[in-house]
Design a protein around this motif. Structure first.
Motif, PDB file in Angstrom:
ATOM      1  N   TYR A   1      47.900  39.715  44.250  1.00  0.00           N
ATOM      2  CA  TYR A   1      47.349  40.865  43.521  1.00  0.00           C
ATOM      3  C   TYR A   1      48.244  42.084  43.650  1.00  0.00           C
ATOM      4  CZ  TYR A   1      44.594  44.858  42.171  1.00  0.00           C
ATOM      5  OH  TYR A   1      44.176  46.014  41.560  1.00  0.00           O
ATOM      6  N   ASN A   2      48.419  42.757  42.531  1.00  0.00           N
ATOM      7  CA  ASN A   2      49.172  43.996  42.483  1.00  0.00           C
ATOM      8  C   ASN A   2      48.568  44.832  41.357  1.00  0.00           C
ATOM      9  OD1 ASN A   2      51.296  45.818  41.356  1.00  0.00           O
ATOM     10  ND2 ASN A   2      52.521  44.969  43.025  1.00  0.00           N
TER      11      ASN A   2
ATOM     12  N   TYR B   1      42.073  41.565  55.219  1.00  0.00           N
ATOM     13  CA  TYR B   1      41.946  42.536  54.144  1.00  0.00           C
ATOM     14  C   TYR B   1      41.624  41.800  52.847  1.00  0.00           C
ATOM     15  CZ  TYR B   1      46.947  41.272  54.345  1.00  0.00           C
ATOM     16  OH  TYR B   1      48.143  40.598  54.456  1.00  0.00           O
ATOM     17  N   LYS B   2      41.062  42.514  51.881  1.00  0.00           N
ATOM     18  CA  LYS B   2      40.727  41.930  50.587  1.00  0.00           C
ATOM     19  C   LYS B   2      42.011  41.705  49.800  1.00  0.00           C
ATOM     20  CE  LYS B   2      36.038  42.109  49.987  1.00  0.00           C
ATOM     21  NZ  LYS B   2      35.141  41.237  49.235  1.00  0.00           N
ATOM     22  N   TYR B   3      42.321  40.434  49.577  1.00  0.00           N
ATOM     23  CA  TYR B   3      43.582  40.125  48.908  1.00  0.00           C
ATOM     24  C   TYR B   3      43.577  38.663  48.485  1.00  0.00           C
ATOM     25  CZ  TYR B   3      48.578  39.389  48.202  1.00  0.00           C
ATOM     26  OH  TYR B   3      49.793  39.078  47.665  1.00  0.00           O
ATOM     27  N   ASP B   4      44.214  38.379  47.357  1.00  0.00           N
ATOM     28  CA  ASP B   4      44.328  36.989  46.936  1.00  0.00           C
ATOM     29  C   ASP B   4      45.397  36.838  45.873  1.00  0.00           C
ATOM     30  OD1 ASP B   4      43.777  34.228  46.724  1.00  0.00           O
ATOM     31  OD2 ASP B   4      41.649  34.581  47.027  1.00  0.00           O
ATOM     32  N   LEU B   5      45.555  35.592  45.431  1.00  0.00           N
ATOM     33  CA  LEU B   5      46.464  35.226  44.355  1.00  0.00           C
ATOM     34  C   LEU B   5      45.677  35.143  43.056  1.00  0.00           C
ATOM     35  CD1 LEU B   5      48.232  32.283  46.211  1.00  0.00           C
ATOM     36  CD2 LEU B   5      49.040  34.643  46.050  1.00  0.00           C
ATOM     37  N   PHE B   6      46.291  35.618  41.979  1.00  0.00           N
ATOM     38  CA  PHE B   6      45.663  35.572  40.659  1.00  0.00           C
ATOM     39  C   PHE B   6      46.682  35.067  39.635  1.00  0.00           C
ATOM     40  CE2 PHE B   6      43.245  38.675  43.017  1.00  0.00           C
ATOM     41  CZ  PHE B   6      41.935  38.509  42.584  1.00  0.00           C
ATOM     42  N   TYR B   7      46.173  34.556  38.537  1.00  0.00           N
ATOM     43  CA  TYR B   7      47.034  34.209  37.412  1.00  0.00           C
ATOM     44  C   TYR B   7      47.083  35.379  36.435  1.00  0.00           C
ATOM     45  CZ  TYR B   7      48.030  29.399  38.627  1.00  0.00           C
ATOM     46  OH  TYR B   7      48.516  28.278  39.260  1.00  0.00           O
TER      47      TYR B   7
ATOM     48  N   ARG C   1      37.785  44.276  42.647  1.00  0.00           N
ATOM     49  CA  ARG C   1      36.890  44.144  43.797  1.00  0.00           C
ATOM     50  C   ARG C   1      35.516  43.642  43.349  1.00  0.00           C
ATOM     51  NH1 ARG C   1      37.617  46.753  48.614  1.00  0.00           N
ATOM     52  NH2 ARG C   1      39.129  48.126  47.585  1.00  0.00           N
ATOM     53  N   LYS C   2      35.009  44.218  42.267  1.00  0.00           N
ATOM     54  CA  LYS C   2      33.681  43.845  41.769  1.00  0.00           C
ATOM     55  C   LYS C   2      33.685  42.439  41.175  1.00  0.00           C
ATOM     56  CE  LYS C   2      30.089  45.246  38.491  1.00  0.00           C
ATOM     57  NZ  LYS C   2      29.680  46.260  37.481  1.00  0.00           N
ATOM     58  N   ASN C   3      34.678  42.136  40.344  1.00  0.00           N
ATOM     59  CA  ASN C   3      34.716  40.837  39.676  1.00  0.00           C
ATOM     60  C   ASN C   3      34.933  39.682  40.646  1.00  0.00           C
ATOM     61  OD1 ASN C   3      34.317  42.012  37.195  1.00  0.00           O
ATOM     62  ND2 ASN C   3      36.467  42.031  36.619  1.00  0.00           N
ATOM     63  N   ALA C   4      35.651  39.961  41.741  1.00  0.00           N
ATOM     64  CA  ALA C   4      35.964  38.881  42.689  1.00  0.00           C
ATOM     65  C   ALA C   4      34.888  38.702  43.747  1.00  0.00           C
ATOM     66  CB  ALA C   4      37.311  39.167  43.364  1.00  0.00           C
ATOM     67  N   ASP C   5      33.965  39.671  43.866  1.00  0.00           N
ATOM     68  CA  ASP C   5      32.986  39.636  44.954  1.00  0.00           C
ATOM     69  C   ASP C   5      32.220  38.314  45.015  1.00  0.00           C
ATOM     70  OD1 ASP C   5      33.425  41.903  46.359  1.00  0.00           O
ATOM     71  OD2 ASP C   5      31.891  43.112  45.365  1.00  0.00           O
ATOM     72  N   MET C   6      31.864  37.766  43.864  1.00  0.00           N
ATOM     73  CA  MET C   6      31.050  36.562  43.856  1.00  0.00           C
ATOM     74  C   MET C   6      31.823  35.328  44.326  1.00  0.00           C
ATOM     75  SD  MET C   6      30.884  35.670  39.746  1.00  0.00           S
ATOM     76  CE  MET C   6      30.692  37.380  39.259  1.00  0.00           C
ATOM     77  N   PHE C   7      33.157  35.442  44.368  1.00  0.00           N
ATOM     78  CA  PHE C   7      33.966  34.272  44.712  1.00  0.00           C
ATOM     79  C   PHE C   7      34.526  34.301  46.133  1.00  0.00           C
ATOM     80  CE2 PHE C   7      34.805  35.033  40.066  1.00  0.00           C
ATOM     81  CZ  PHE C   7      34.022  33.995  39.610  1.00  0.00           C
ATOM     82  N   TRP C   8      34.526  35.491  46.792  1.00  0.00           N
ATOM     83  CA  TRP C   8      35.156  35.609  48.105  1.00  0.00           C
ATOM     84  C   TRP C   8      34.516  34.664  49.105  1.00  0.00           C
ATOM     85  CZ3 TRP C   8      39.562  37.834  47.672  1.00  0.00           C
ATOM     86  CH2 TRP C   8      39.763  39.024  46.969  1.00  0.00           C
ATOM     87  N   PHE C   9      35.354  34.172  49.999  1.00  0.00           N
ATOM     88  CA  PHE C   9      34.884  33.336  51.109  1.00  0.00           C
ATOM     89  C   PHE C   9      34.057  34.189  52.046  1.00  0.00           C
ATOM     90  CE2 PHE C   9      35.893  32.228  55.590  1.00  0.00           C
ATOM     91  CZ  PHE C   9      35.280  30.992  55.654  1.00  0.00           C
TER      92      PHE C   9
ATOM     93  N   GLY D   1      39.884  34.518  48.709  1.00  0.00           N
ATOM     94  CA  GLY D   1      40.152  35.573  49.674  1.00  0.00           C
ATOM     95  C   GLY D   1      40.801  35.111  50.959  1.00  0.00           C
ATOM     96  N   LEU D   2      40.985  33.805  51.147  1.00  0.00           N
ATOM     97  CA  LEU D   2      41.611  33.315  52.378  1.00  0.00           C
ATOM     98  C   LEU D   2      43.039  33.844  52.536  1.00  0.00           C
ATOM     99  CD1 LEU D   2      40.447  29.588  52.693  1.00  0.00           C
ATOM    100  CD2 LEU D   2      39.556  31.607  53.859  1.00  0.00           C
ATOM    101  N   GLN D   3      43.679  34.182  51.419  1.00  0.00           N
ATOM    102  CA  GLN D   3      45.039  34.710  51.481  1.00  0.00           C
ATOM    103  C   GLN D   3      45.074  36.029  52.249  1.00  0.00           C
ATOM    104  OE1 GLN D   3      47.232  32.628  49.980  1.00  0.00           O
ATOM    105  NE2 GLN D   3      49.056  33.754  50.592  1.00  0.00           N
ATOM    106  N   GLY D   4      43.949  36.704  52.356  1.00  0.00           N
ATOM    107  CA  GLY D   4      43.886  37.969  53.078  1.00  0.00           C
ATOM    108  C   GLY D   4      43.487  37.841  54.540  1.00  0.00           C
ATOM    109  N   TYR D   5      43.305  36.624  55.029  1.00  0.00           N
ATOM    110  CA  TYR D   5      43.070  36.385  56.459  1.00  0.00           C
ATOM    111  C   TYR D   5      44.418  36.005  57.064  1.00  0.00           C
ATOM    112  CZ  TYR D   5      37.976  36.165  55.703  1.00  0.00           C
ATOM    113  OH  TYR D   5      36.675  36.457  55.393  1.00  0.00           O
ATOM    114  N   ARG D   6      44.951  36.859  57.947  1.00  0.00           N
ATOM    115  CA  ARG D   6      46.321  36.688  58.411  1.00  0.00           C
ATOM    116  C   ARG D   6      46.385  36.423  59.923  1.00  0.00           C
ATOM    117  NH1 ARG D   6      48.734  36.407  53.465  1.00  0.00           N
ATOM    118  NH2 ARG D   6      50.745  36.784  54.449  1.00  0.00           N
ATOM    119  N   LEU D   7      47.162  35.415  60.290  1.00  0.00           N
ATOM    120  CA  LEU D   7      47.464  35.138  61.688  1.00  0.00           C
ATOM    121  C   LEU D   7      48.879  35.632  61.995  1.00  0.00           C
ATOM    122  CD1 LEU D   7      45.990  31.548  62.193  1.00  0.00           C
ATOM    123  CD2 LEU D   7      44.875  33.773  62.465  1.00  0.00           C
ATOM    124  N   LEU D   8      49.167  35.797  63.259  1.00  0.00           N
ATOM    125  CA  LEU D   8      50.446  36.345  63.691  1.00  0.00           C
ATOM    126  C   LEU D   8      51.298  35.273  64.366  1.00  0.00           C
ATOM    127  CD1 LEU D   8      49.056  39.648  65.221  1.00  0.00           C
ATOM    128  CD2 LEU D   8      50.125  39.362  62.967  1.00  0.00           C
TER     129      LEU D   8
END
Length: 287
Positions: free
Chosen positions: A89-90, A208-214, A277-285, A107-114
């Motif tokens: 997302y940008n 953080y809230k983040y993901d991949l989109f087409y 944020r609103k449109n993706a809310d129903m799909f977030w993990f 939303g899993l793309q926004g869960y980050r490990l180190l």
């Protein structure tokens, strides 16, 4: 530039009481870097699933191109060399192109490990919040769309090409680097981590809230609507969730998030628009 072109053909005929509905065909052309077939298998498969559940008879063609960068990819979309592309997302992409409002990893793309040097683990045990982690410098991809999220949060960020990050961390050019949970768990089992003086950090998780989109070009409302309708239909009838849970990477990531008892450090993604944020809310993990 060598170009390897392969395509996957999908056909679906949707029936209703009135007979055949929306019987038409579109070709979707996208590009990915050469050698990333396995890396993007889930994302390409998700798009194929959407086309399978959209009205009409559509074809997906994927070109694999040497040394393809994110900037080149977006230029190809602008110039019509491809007509759909995958990106983190940008907000500028959302404004310039037509974004398909479906977060591919929920939303899993926004869960980050180190990823860290082994000796750093004991020092990180004292970290409890965002302020605490500001004492350390994090390596992040120069073209990663999530790099600005870390910078805007006031973290120390060292940018570098993606393929240089592991080498730079091993040489202690920065303290740690970050990967999405499913990417980190996969990397832990490969020479990217296992073959180096690096380990997966065991106590923390950035979120953080983040993901991949087409994305498709602005004038191409037809292709945008086909893909978005396909994703929505697949989500509503359970096909997407079946696909999502059947992915070894997504399944492992969900299990890790739910069972690891990591201390979560939440970071605000100020770039995320209210619309997305609103449109993706129903799909977030939901963990």
């Amino acid at each position: 530039m060598r170009l390897f072109l392969g395509f996957i053909v999908a056909a679906v005929v949707v029936l209703n009481a009135g007979g055949l509905r929306g019987l038409h065909a579109e070709t979707f052309r996208m590009a990915l870097p050469t050698g990333t077939q396995d890396l993007y298998k889930y994302q390409v498969g998700a798009l194929q699933l959407a086309l399978d559940h959209a009205p009409g008879d559509h074809r997906l063609e994927v070109a694999y191109i040497d040394l393809l960068t994110q900037g080149r990819l977006m230029d190809m979309l602008r110039q019509g060399e491809i007509n759909i592309t995958l990106s983190g997302y940008n907000r500028s992409w959302e404004q310039e192109f037509l974004q398909v409002d479906f977060p591919l990893t929920r939303g899993l793309q926004g869960y980050r490990l180190l990823i860290i040097p082994p000796g750093l683990q004991s020092k990180l045990s004292d970290i409890q919040n965002l302020e605490d982690i500001k004492s350390y410098c994090i390596g992040s991809g120069a073209n990663w769309q999530e790099t600005p999220i870390l910078k805007q949060a006031g973290l120390c960020v060292e940018e570098a090409p993606q393929n240089a990050l592991f080498n730079m961390l091993e040489k202690r050019r920065f303290d740690m680097m970050h990967l999405a949970v499913h990417e980190a768990l996969l990397s832990e089992k490969t020479p990217m981590i296992a073959g180096r003086d690096l380990v997966l950090e065991q106590e923390l998780m950035l979120r953080y809230k983040y993901d991949l989109f087409y994305y498709v070009r602005q004038p191409d409302q037809t292709r945008h609507d086909i893909v978005e309708k396909g994703f929505q239909t697949a989500f509503d009838n359970g096909a997407f969730m079946e696909y999502f849970r059947s992915s070894p990477e997504m399944s492992a990531a969900m299990a890790h998030i739910r069972s690891s008892n990591r201390r979560i450090i939440d970071i605000e993604n100020v770039d995320l628009s209210q619309r997305t944020r609103k449109n993706a809310d129903m799909f977030w993990f939901g963990d």
